[in-house]
Design a protein around this motif. Structure first.
Motif, PDB file in Angstrom:
ATOM      1  N   ARG A 102       0.831  -1.199   0.000  1.00 40.65           N
ATOM      2  CA  ARG A 102       0.000   0.000   0.000  1.00 40.65           C
ATOM      3  C   ARG A 102       0.864   1.247   0.000  1.00 40.65           C
ATOM      4  O   ARG A 102       1.959   1.261   0.535  1.00 40.65           O
ATOM      5  CB  ARG A 102      -0.884   0.033   1.247  1.00 40.65           C
ATOM      6  N   LEU A 103       0.318   2.298  -0.600  1.00 36.69           N
ATOM      7  CA  LEU A 103       0.913   3.622  -0.592  1.00 36.69           C
ATOM      8  C   LEU A 103      -0.165   4.568  -0.076  1.00 36.69           C
ATOM      9  O   LEU A 103      -1.239   4.673  -0.662  1.00 36.69           O
ATOM     10  CB  LEU A 103       1.352   4.019  -2.003  1.00 36.69           C
TER      11      LEU A 103
ATOM     12  N   ALA B 258       4.576   4.017   2.907  1.00 31.51           N
ATOM     13  CA  ALA B 258       4.525   2.859   2.014  1.00 31.51           C
ATOM     14  C   ALA B 258       4.737   1.577   2.805  1.00 31.51           C
ATOM     15  O   ALA B 258       5.616   1.505   3.660  1.00 31.51           O
ATOM     16  CB  ALA B 258       5.581   2.979   0.929  1.00 31.51           C
ATOM     17  N   ASP B 259       3.909   0.591   2.523  1.00 33.93           N
ATOM     18  CA  ASP B 259       4.091  -0.768   3.039  1.00 33.93           C
ATOM     19  C   ASP B 259       4.444  -1.621   1.832  1.00 33.93           C
ATOM     20  O   ASP B 259       3.593  -1.910   0.993  1.00 33.93           O
ATOM     21  CB  ASP B 259       2.808  -1.266   3.708  1.00 33.93           C
ATOM     22  N   THR B 260       5.713  -2.006   1.719  1.00 32.95           N
ATOM     23  CA  THR B 260       6.198  -2.732   0.534  1.00 32.95           C
ATOM     24  C   THR B 260       6.670  -4.141   0.893  1.00 32.95           C
ATOM     25  O   THR B 260       7.536  -4.692   0.214  1.00 32.95           O
ATOM     26  CB  THR B 260       7.345  -1.940  -0.127  1.00 32.95           C
TER      27      THR B 260
ATOM     28  N   VAL C 198       9.380   3.456  -4.903  1.00 34.39           N
ATOM     29  CA  VAL C 198       7.919   3.604  -4.825  1.00 34.39           C
ATOM     30  C   VAL C 198       7.555   5.005  -4.344  1.00 34.39           C
ATOM     31  O   VAL C 198       6.667   5.659  -4.892  1.00 34.39           O
ATOM     32  CB  VAL C 198       7.307   2.531  -3.891  1.00 34.39           C
ATOM     33  N   LEU C 199       8.237   5.484  -3.308  1.00 30.58           N
ATOM     34  CA  LEU C 199       7.948   6.812  -2.776  1.00 30.58           C
ATOM     35  C   LEU C 199       8.272   7.910  -3.789  1.00 30.58           C
ATOM     36  O   LEU C 199       7.519   8.872  -3.930  1.00 30.58           O
ATOM     37  CB  LEU C 199       8.716   7.045  -1.480  1.00 30.58           C
ATOM     38  N   LEU C 200       9.383   7.775  -4.504  1.00 30.81           N
ATOM     39  CA  LEU C 200       9.732   8.768  -5.517  1.00 30.81           C
ATOM     40  C   LEU C 200       8.762   8.743  -6.694  1.00 30.81           C
ATOM     41  O   LEU C 200       8.410   9.787  -7.247  1.00 30.81           O
ATOM     42  CB  LEU C 200      11.151   8.540  -6.019  1.00 30.81           C
ATOM     43  N   SER C 201       8.314   7.570  -7.087  1.00 28.47           N
ATOM     44  CA  SER C 201       7.414   7.461  -8.242  1.00 28.47           C
ATOM     45  C   SER C 201       6.041   8.050  -7.961  1.00 28.47           C
ATOM     46  O   SER C 201       5.306   8.364  -8.892  1.00 28.47           O
ATOM     47  CB  SER C 201       7.284   6.012  -8.685  1.00 28.47           C
TER      48      SER C 201
END
Length: 64
Positions: free
Chosen positions: A4-5, A20-22, A51-54
């Motif tokens: 999740r984001l 973020a939960d990756t 993920v955070l940057l995207s």
């Protein structure tokens, strides 16, 4: 549980928090590559950072 984001905006748009939960994507990468715990931690941080940057990409043609 799927990755999740989560985004929160407050203070009239002056404060933004992204979490973020990756866990699942990192677990899948470990399964595919059979990595050591140290390599897993490094890859997990890199994947989460990506993920955070995207999250801030605006157009379909933008890339990271």
């Amino acid at each position: 549980m799927a990755d999740r984001l989560i985004t929160a905006i407050g203070a009239e748009g002056l404060v933004r928090v992204i979490g973020a939960d990756t866990t699942d994507i990192v677990r899948k990468a470990v399964e595919l590559h059979g990595m050591s715990p140290l390599a897993t931690a490094a890859l997990g941080r890199a994947l989460t950072g990506g993920v955070l940057l995207s999250k801030h990409l605006k157009n379909d043609t933008d890339s990271l």
